[in-house]
Design a protein around this motif. Sequence first.
Motif, short mmCIF file in Angstrom:
data_model
loop_
_atom_site.label_atom_id
_atom_site.label_comp_id
_atom_site.label_asym_id
_atom_site.label_seq_id
_atom_site.Cartn_x
_atom_site.Cartn_y
_atom_site.Cartn_z
N ARG A 96 -6.16 0.95 3.63
CA ARG A 96 -5.62 2.27 3.37
C ARG A 96 -6.65 3.36 3.58
N ALA A 141 0.83 -1.21 0.00
CA ALA A 141 0.00 0.00 0.00
C ALA A 141 0.86 1.26 0.00
N ARG A 190 -0.99 7.51 4.65
CA ARG A 190 -1.11 7.45 3.20
C ARG A 190 -1.87 8.69 2.75
N VAL A 197 -5.55 -3.07 -0.06
CA VAL A 197 -4.62 -3.70 -0.99
C VAL A 197 -4.33 -5.10 -0.47
#
Length: 111
Positions: free
Chosen positions: A70, A29, A52, A60
Amino acid sequence: MSLAIHRIIIHCATTPNGRVLGRDNENAAQVIDRWHRARGFHRDAPANDNGRTSIGYHGVIDADGQWLTRRDVEEVGAHVRGHNADSLGLCLWWAPTSLRRRSGPCCAPRY
């Protein structure tokens, strides 16, 4: 507030021989987040504290089966134009040979 999820969209990313995307200091990710950031994608307000800033997928799955979350499920994704508001987007970083596309612009190696 709860998002009304009507579909789960699985993006199958090809990988030679089931190669794991995550490496020494980055998981899958994090690698995809770096790719998305390099393409100019950016989350307006990250819904969780995973660091992120750009990834459009909610999750992911790397070739070794590692599941990485994520985007929070309450955050609208950025993975398929016209269907982000009511879907969850998952990136499967491996696909059985029968599902792999062998050519086309989506299959250019990124590693």
